[in-house]
Design a protein around this motif. Structure first.
Motif: not given
Length: 329
Positions: A38-41, A112-122, A268-269, A280-283
């Motif tokens: 993905v591309l992240v801004r 995409v496998r490295a993405l952590l969803c961020v709670p809206d409150t953070l 990553h390698q 990702r789950t831990a993060g």
């Protein structure tokens, strides 16, 4: 699939110098996400010691114009082939490979496998500060079998990795001793350390406190970890976060110590999808714990994007306390 994305953006680029002040802020072509990316801004960028340590080029094979940085947080604005549409517009934090263009930019291409969803409150400043230190701490504590009531020493506990380690270890039932500069003592006790001792050991100084720990997690250096092996009981565990132990620190068939190395970037390698799912789950669990005040992140030092090179140089010189974050306005 994309939101509106400009053809160029601003990025800090590397041109062969080990000095952070020689990074250049310039307009460069906008990255295009490949399959499974993905591309992240970016809204915020987390700075880490590894970001200045690699500028000398010894650990990486960068070309002129490379964009450094491994941690960031922001909003997904474009998807590569095969990526689910539900990611578009999501708030995310992430850690990326040293060998790819990184976070020192207004946009970053991320697996995409490295993405952590961020709670809206953070906020994004906090989210960007988390990946490298918190995920490293989680990998380190995962090396140690969970035995509530056992003694565990964390050397180099005063930094961001140490702050997360103390809390994760205490939550798993270990009796935690934190080794750090005395100025960190009150904070580390408030985070769950049962005892605090001054450290690190002086240059070439030996550990003299006896073999009283089931595990030692060292966040100072491989050489320091070697000396800390004398603090371990028989069948104990030595975990190295910075560097690695060059030689086994005990005779064979004696103390039978177990040694472990931690390197977040190696995933990553070499990490498969299962390893990334666990990470990702831990993060995401740690981000949720911060949102609910069950986990305390380090204090942050926030500067503007245009000040990135100076803040990275200040981190190299250890001229401030706290976790450095760059905010993109």
């Amino acid at each position: 699939m994309t939101n509106a994305v400009a053809p160029t953006h601003r990025a800090w680029t590397w041109h062969g110098s080990a000095n952070p002040l020689d990074l250049t802020l310039q307009q460069v072509p906008m990255p295009v996400p490949a399959a499974a990316q993905v591309l992240v801004r970016n809204a915020a960028i987390g700075l880490n010691p590894v970001d200045w340590k690699v500028l000398g080029g010894a650990l990486v094979d960068w070309q002129d114009g490379h964009v450094p940085g491994v941690d960031g947080a922001g909003v997904v604005v474009a998807l590569g082939e095969g990526v689910s549409a539900h990611w578009l517009g999501r708030r995310v934090a992430w850690h990326t490979s040293l060998h790819a263009h990184g976070s020192f930019a207004e946009h970053t291409r991320v697996d995409v496998r490295a993405l952590l969803c961020v709670p809206d409150t953070l906020d994004f400043d906090l989210a960007a500060s988390l990946p490298c230190p918190a995920l490293t701490a989680w990998l380190a504590i995962e090396k140690v079998p969970v035995k509530p009531g056992q003694t565990l020493l964390i050397s180099g506990a005063g930094g961001a990795v140490g702050q997360y380690l103390v809390q994760l270890a205490a939550a798993r039932g270990f009796v935690v001793t934190a080794m750090a500069n005395a100025r960190h003592r009150d904070r580390l006790r408030s985070l769950g350390a049962a005892d605090c001792i001054d450290g690190p050991l002086p240059d070439s100084g030996a550990w003299t406190g006896g073999r009283r720990f089931f595990a030692v997690i060292d966040a100072v250096s491989g050489e320091h970890a070697t000396r800390m092996a004398d603090a371990l009981k028989a069948n104990g565990h030595l975990v190295c976060v910075q560097d690695r132990v060059a030689q086994w620190p005990c005779d064979p068939f004696g103390l039978t110590l177990s040694m472990h190395e931690v390197a977040l970037g190696a995933l990553h390698q070499h990490g498969d999808d299962d390893a990334w799912t666990q990470l990702r789950t831990a993060g995401e669990q740690m981000l949720a714990a911060i949102a609910h005040a069950r986990l305390q992140p380090p204090e942050r030092v926030v500067r503007d994007f245009e000040d990135l090179a100076h803040l990275l140089d200040a981190l190299r010189q250890r001229s401030f306390g706290g976790k450095p974050v760059v905010r993109i306005r």
